[in-house]
Enzyme design. Structure first.
Site, PDB file in Angstrom:
ATOM      1  N   HIS A 119      19.871  31.932  78.610  1.00 28.56           N
ATOM      2  CA  HIS A 119      21.205  32.113  78.014  1.00 28.56           C
ATOM      3  C   HIS A 119      22.121  30.947  78.390  1.00 28.56           C
ATOM      4  CE1 HIS A 119      20.624  36.019  76.279  1.00 28.56           C
ATOM      5  NE2 HIS A 119      20.332  36.599  77.432  1.00 28.56           N
ATOM      6  N   GLU A 154      18.139  34.827  82.209  1.00 34.77           N
ATOM      7  CA  GLU A 154      19.556  34.460  82.303  1.00 34.77           C
ATOM      8  C   GLU A 154      19.745  32.949  82.246  1.00 34.77           C
ATOM      9  OE1 GLU A 154      21.757  36.653  81.993  1.00 34.77           O
ATOM     10  OE2 GLU A 154      20.400  38.352  82.208  1.00 34.77           O
ATOM     11  N   LYS A 157      50.293  51.989  72.269  1.00 39.96           N
ATOM     12  CA  LYS A 157      51.005  52.763  71.244  1.00 39.96           C
ATOM     13  C   LYS A 157      51.784  53.916  71.888  1.00 39.96           C
ATOM     14  CE  LYS A 157      47.200  53.588  69.015  1.00 39.96           C
ATOM     15  NZ  LYS A 157      46.279  52.802  69.840  1.00 39.96           N
ATOM     16  N   GLY A 217      44.206  51.778  73.716  1.00 43.27           N
ATOM     17  CA  GLY A 217      44.653  51.113  74.936  1.00 43.27           C
ATOM     18  C   GLY A 217      45.617  49.968  74.738  1.00 43.27           C
ATOM     19  N   GLY A 233      46.600  50.715  65.863  1.00 50.69           N
ATOM     20  CA  GLY A 233      45.960  49.679  66.661  1.00 50.69           C
ATOM     21  C   GLY A 233      44.799  50.217  67.469  1.00 50.69           C
TER      22      GLY A 233
END
Length: 643
Positions: free
Chosen positions: A460, A457, A239, A236, A233
């Site tokens: 966006h 911005e 595991k 973080g 995986g």
């Protein structure tokens, strides 16, 4: 609240310099306090000169054996200027009593006769014969050899694992395993209760632990214990935490080490450590071995081996394969391993009989993130009405490690503000800091640059607001964070599959910043670097990986096995490469023009939003609703019913 006190914490730490100092002090004490051994400063005297001193009545006492005589002068002789350098010395408050001279006696019969004559004439007060040697002489003559041998034995003991450094790092135990052993005597506090989410992975891991605890339950109907399980995986996701929980839950010995612990510069060391590891595990079977980051030693053989020879890492892998499932390897030892690069592992390592199970540990979904938050919030003093469900929804794509970091960062933020409890705003600030970086409110930005950033911005925000499949906006800021001068926060939907129109809408929203600069200023700047990088990756993935382009067709050039990583040639022709370049550019430019059209249609609202950004520096979804009205695509999801 009781404290966990380690009974060994008050014991003095071992210091080798104490040993060295003790030896020196003992030698000095013996040398200074022993009457029979304080002749280290005695001068050598010729036999003829001794006879002259004897005739001159300078000699008070003589002690001799078959070879050497110790000469003690009288008090009157020591006052003579000839012997002024031989005055008795006081050492540590004790007067030296050793002989002034040593001489070889030559013929013992003649020497004895001379002493008898001097004694009869009153020229010699005392003389006596001693044994061939005394214990003091033997000790001091052998002392250097004793010290050298003792020091050598001490160093050998350290190098073979008896010293403070431990055997794993010493040259004579270099082939020994570096695995750390956990058993019922070790203080392992992590249990399956501390592993939130990951229900499928936990179910398989719990079954392995149960098999070791109660093997008859499975073997009674013909089942066999699995040889190994591979946890795969992204980084973080938990595991290693799962493996720690196994160590805490299993009532069997648990050996833990990293794949890099097998790697050493000396030939044969890796294979020797593998043999030693499995030997220890077999002696304590049933047992579990956990190898973290197994890709360090389990990489597919033949890759990146340009020398053509069988290198040390391959020898280590071969030994690991043999120990896991070789001739006569029927033992109750289970191997757990973890990696985030399963595609580069050797095929022989992944086959059934070695790693029978591959457990995929994926990024947590919203429900699992909520459970992970609850685990990490146990030790944090938080307000009573903290909405954990809201926090889970605000952290899409976060791994378990990221969520732990958010909780810790929120506690640090609250402490920085002298708060006694952590509230929701602290968590939101922590999320912003982790995603975007630390705020730089004192960064020098000119008014023209500030307005250009606001336009970027706002572009966006406007495009994403007008597109159905773009991620919903959370907030927009022009406060510099990390390396960015401004940022827009979105809450992407957690989809299992992504369709073409969804990817195109995301690309269009990403190009909205540069499109806004072009619409308002008729100029573009370097501020869209991260946007261009993101869009280029998305367009390339659509064309070359997911087969979402009509010209290229249903073809993918993605290699999940990682073989293409070591190929110098591309998996397609030059003509196809030109087509891919054209299609990627066409996709990006098409969405750029689409963003410009949307912004032209909403030019006044774009400017109004940019002015509001310059005034407040941070605006939220509610501010956009005032300017644009309710977003038509934000509808409540209706429950799916089946008949």
């Amino acid at each position: 609240m009781s404290k966990n006190i380690n009974p060994n914490s008050n014991k003095p730490k071992y210091n080798p310099w104490l040993l060295y100092g003790s030896v020196v002090v003992i030698v000095l004490v013996i040398n200074f306090l022993s009457n029979g051994s304080s002749f280290g400063d005695s001068k050598q005297l010729s036999l003829s000169k001794f006879y002259q001193y004897l005739d001159s009545s300078y000699v008070e006492k003589v002690e001799f054996n078959r070879t050497v005589a110790k000469i003690y002068l009288t008090e009157d002789a020591l006052k003579n200027s000839e012997f002024e350098n031989l005055q008795k010395k006081s050492i540590l408050g004790k007067e030296s009593t050793g002989p002034q001279f040593l001489t070889d006696i030559g013929n013992s019969e003649i020497f004895q006769k001379k002493l008898d004559e001097a004694s009869s004439q009153g020229k010699l007060t005392e003389y006596k014969s001693e044994p061939e040697s005394n214990w003091g002489d033997i000790f001091f003559s052998m002392l250097p050899i004793i010290i050298i041998i003792g020091f050598w034995l001490f160093m050998m003991r350290r190098m073979t694992g008896g010293g403070a450094g431990g055997g794993g790092s010493q040259i004579f135990s270099i082939g020994k395993s570096k695995a750390k052993l956990f058993d019922e005597k070790n203080d392992v506090k992590v249990t399956f209760k501390d592993v939130a989410g990951l229900e499928g992975a936990k179910e398989e891991i719990v079954e392995i632990v149960e098999f070791l605890k109660n093997p008859e339950k499975y073997t009674s109907i013909g089942g066999k214990i699995p040889k190994g399980a591979l946890l795969v995986g992204p980084p973080g996701t938990g595991k290693t935490l799962l493996a720690k929980a196994v160590a805490g839950e299993a009532k069997v010995p648990f050996f833990s080490l990293s794949g890099s612990d097998f790697v050493e510069m000396f030939v044969g060391v890796g294979a020797s450590r593998v043999r030693d590891l499995f030997k220890q595990a077999k002696e304590k079977s049933p047992a579990i071995i956990f190898i973290d980051e197994i890709d360090a030693v389990g990489r597919a053989r033949g890759k990146s081996n340009f020398s053509g020879s069988n290198d040390e890492r391959e020898n280590t892998l071969n030994q690991l394969l043999t120990e896991m499932d070789g001739f006569g390897s029927h033992t109750n030892v289970i191997v757990l391993a973890a990696t985030n690069r399963a595609e580069i592992l050797d095929k022989a390592l992944l086959r059934a009989g070695r790693f029978d199970r591959q457990i995929y540990v994926d990024l947590p979904d919203v429900k699992e993130r909520e459970q992970i938050f609850e685990v990490h919030l146990r030790s944090i003093k938080k307000v009573d009405n903290l909405d954990i469900d809201f926090l889970a929804k605000q952290t899409p794509g976060f791994s378990g490690a990221d969520i732990a970091n958010v909780c810790n960062e929120a506690a640090l933020t609250a402490a920085r503000k002298d708060k006694k409890q952590v509230d929701m705003q602290d968590f939101l600030d922590a999320v912003d800091r982790i995603i975007g970086g630390l705020e730089k409110k004192n960064k020098i930005i000119t008014p023209e640059e500030k307005y250009a950033i606001a336009i970027h911005e706002a572009g966006h925000a406007t495009v994403s607001w007008m597109l159905e499949h773009a991620a919903p906006l959370v907030k927009v800021t022009i406060v510099p964070r990390g390396q960015s001068l401004g940022a827009a926060w979105y809450l992407p939907a957690e989809r299992s599959i992504v369709r073409t129109e969804q990817m195109l809408d995301e690309m269009c929203a990403t190009m909205g910043g540069r499109a806004a600069e072009k619409i308002i200023f008729d100029k573009i700047s370097t501020g869209a670097l991260s946007d261009l990088e993101k869009v280029a990756k998305q367009a390339k993935a659509m064309v070359t990986i997911y087969g979402l382009n009509d010209k290229i067709g249903n073809v993918t050039y993605y290699d999940s096995s990682g073989q293409n990583e070591y190929n110098f040639a591309k998996p397609y022709s030059e003509e196809t490469a030109r087509t891919i370049d054209i299609e990627i550019s066409s996709l990006i430019e098409g969405q750029y023009e689409r963003a410009q059209q949307i912004l032209e249609a909403n030019r006044e609202k774009l400017i109004k939003l940019a002015d509001l950004l310059c005034e407040k520096e941070v605006i939220f979804k509610q501010d956009l609703e005032i300017i644009f009205g309710k977003r038509p695509f934000d509808k409540e999801e209706e429950p799916i019913t089946t008949e």
